[in-house]
Design a protein around this motif. Structure first.
Motif, PDB file in Angstrom:
ATOM      1  N   HIS A  98     -56.137  -7.167 -11.905  1.00 15.35           N
ATOM      2  CA  HIS A  98     -56.173  -6.180 -12.978  1.00 15.35           C
ATOM      3  C   HIS A  98     -55.025  -6.427 -13.949  1.00 15.35           C
ATOM      4  O   HIS A  98     -54.032  -7.072 -13.608  1.00 15.35           O
ATOM      5  N   ASN A  99     -55.180  -5.906 -15.152  1.00 17.41           N
ATOM      6  CA  ASN A  99     -54.081  -5.899 -16.108  1.00 17.41           C
ATOM      7  C   ASN A  99     -53.545  -4.479 -16.200  1.00 17.41           C
ATOM      8  O   ASN A  99     -53.915  -3.605 -15.416  1.00 17.41           O
ATOM      9  N   HIS A 100     -52.652  -4.233 -17.151  1.00 13.42           N
ATOM     10  CA  HIS A 100     -52.066  -2.904 -17.313  1.00 13.42           C
ATOM     11  C   HIS A 100     -52.076  -2.510 -18.782  1.00 13.42           C
ATOM     12  O   HIS A 100     -52.203  -3.364 -19.665  1.00 13.42           O
ATOM     13  N   ARG A 101     -51.880  -1.227 -19.027  1.00 12.86           N
ATOM     14  CA  ARG A 101     -51.758  -0.739 -20.405  1.00 12.86           C
ATOM     15  C   ARG A 101     -50.322  -0.837 -20.894  1.00 12.86           C
ATOM     16  O   ARG A 101     -50.050  -0.646 -22.069  1.00 12.86           O
ATOM     17  N   TRP A 102     -49.409  -1.141 -19.996  1.00 11.09           N
ATOM     18  CA  TRP A 102     -47.987  -1.172 -20.300  1.00 11.09           C
ATOM     19  C   TRP A 102     -47.309  -2.271 -19.496  1.00 11.09           C
ATOM     20  O   TRP A 102     -47.781  -2.686 -18.440  1.00 11.09           O
ATOM     21  N   SER A 103     -46.185  -2.737 -20.006  1.00 13.91           N
ATOM     22  CA  SER A 103     -45.364  -3.706 -19.284  1.00 13.91           C
ATOM     23  C   SER A 103     -44.425  -2.958 -18.347  1.00 13.91           C
ATOM     24  O   SER A 103     -44.143  -1.776 -18.544  1.00 13.91           O
ATOM     25  N   PHE A 104     -43.935  -3.650 -17.321  1.00  7.62           N
ATOM     26  CA  PHE A 104     -43.045  -2.978 -16.374  1.00  7.62           C
ATOM     27  C   PHE A 104     -42.116  -3.966 -15.685  1.00  7.62           C
ATOM     28  O   PHE A 104     -42.331  -5.182 -15.715  1.00  7.62           O
ATOM     29  N   VAL A 105     -41.082  -3.392 -15.061  1.00 10.95           N
ATOM     30  CA  VAL A 105     -40.188  -4.158 -14.195  1.00 10.95           C
ATOM     31  C   VAL A 105     -40.207  -3.495 -12.827  1.00 10.95           C
ATOM     32  O   VAL A 105     -40.178  -2.262 -12.721  1.00 10.95           O
ATOM     33  N   VAL A 174     -49.454   0.366 -24.645  1.00  8.24           N
ATOM     34  CA  VAL A 174     -49.732  -0.360 -25.886  1.00  8.24           C
ATOM     35  C   VAL A 174     -51.230  -0.497 -26.130  1.00  8.24           C
ATOM     36  O   VAL A 174     -51.646  -1.090 -27.128  1.00  8.24           O
ATOM     37  N   LYS A 175     -52.052   0.035 -25.219  1.00  2.00           N
ATOM     38  CA  LYS A 175     -53.502   0.030 -25.395  1.00  2.00           C
ATOM     39  C   LYS A 175     -54.096   1.189 -24.614  1.00  2.00           C
ATOM     40  O   LYS A 175     -53.427   1.787 -23.761  1.00  2.00           O
ATOM     41  N   ASP A 176     -55.344   1.512 -24.911  1.00  2.00           N
ATOM     42  CA  ASP A 176     -55.971   2.695 -24.328  1.00  2.00           C
ATOM     43  C   ASP A 176     -56.588   2.458 -22.960  1.00  2.00           C
ATOM     44  O   ASP A 176     -56.753   3.395 -22.179  1.00  2.00           O
TER      45      ASP A 176
END
Length: 225
Positions: A98-105, A174-176
């Protein structure tokens, strides 16, 4: 440390997150690392905050439970765009690419998991349209103390064979929507963010009261609290 003191101290530590440029992976990694260091090295700061969240049953309803995973929201910015979460993975946990709607650490506190990367969302989507399942391009065992930045458009999956606990600091959406590979359907399945979910979908993953006590037991055994 009192709950009120812990809450204020957490706010002080996380103030640095407000300055993160999430398009700069190196800066996000470095600043988040400093935040994690402060939380882990802050005496009983992290443990006190976790106990407060559990005692209040999450209060805001943002804590979530799945069959083999739990998420505690320990902090969020005033506009709710940034969040610090504690993730608890149970033995046998795995998720689909899967991808994400946001970046993370993320930083691993205990246990560890197998971390697989499949490439960019564009590459995976192109493979899916051609009828091909995602192929892992990078596989690594994340262990206690390891930390990584993941950009929102990268596709990944995790699997854990033991109890594993991590901290995750996420940036703004950054996306819906995001997608998950469904092997049964042979395609990518689109999902919306929590703000777009209906009441039933939201209720299905909101952590029930009894689960908070179970999570606390796990965190005590893991030496987190």
């Amino acid at each position: 440390m009192s709950d009120r003191t812990a809450h204020g101290a957490i706010d002080d530590v996380l103030r640095a997150a407000l300055k993160i440029d999430w398009t700069d992976a190196g800066a996000a990694y470095r600043i988040s690392g400093g935040i994690f260091d402060a939380l882990e090295g802050g005496g009983d700061l992290l443990a006190t905050r976790i106990r407060e969240v559990i005692a209040r049953r999450g209060a805001g309803g943002d804590c979530e439970s799945y069959e083999q995973m739990d998420k505690l929201v320990l902090w969020q910015s005033e506009d709710r765009s940034l969040r610090l979460r504690l993730h608890v993975f149970h033995p046998g946990f795995f998720d689909r690419p899967h991808n994400h709607r946001w970046s993370f650490v993320s930083r691993i506190l205990t246990g560890g998991y197998l971390h697989s990367l499949y490439g960019s969302e564009e590459t995976v989507a192109e493979q899916a349209r051609a009828g091909h399942a995602p192929l892992s391009r990078f596989v690594r065992q994340e262990t206690p103390g390891t930390q990584y930045f993941l950009e929102h458009s990268l596709v990944h999956s995790l699997s854990a064979d033991r109890v594993s606990v991590s901290l995750l600091l996420r940036g703004p959406s950054v996306k819906d929507d995001y997608f998950t590979w469904s092997a049964a359907a042979g395609r990518l399945v689109q999902s919306r963010g929590a703000a777009q979910e209906n009441t039933a979908d939201r209720a299905a993953k909101t952590m029930p009261d009894a689960r908070f006590d179970q999570v606390l037991d796990v965190l005590v055994r893991e030496g987190i609290v």
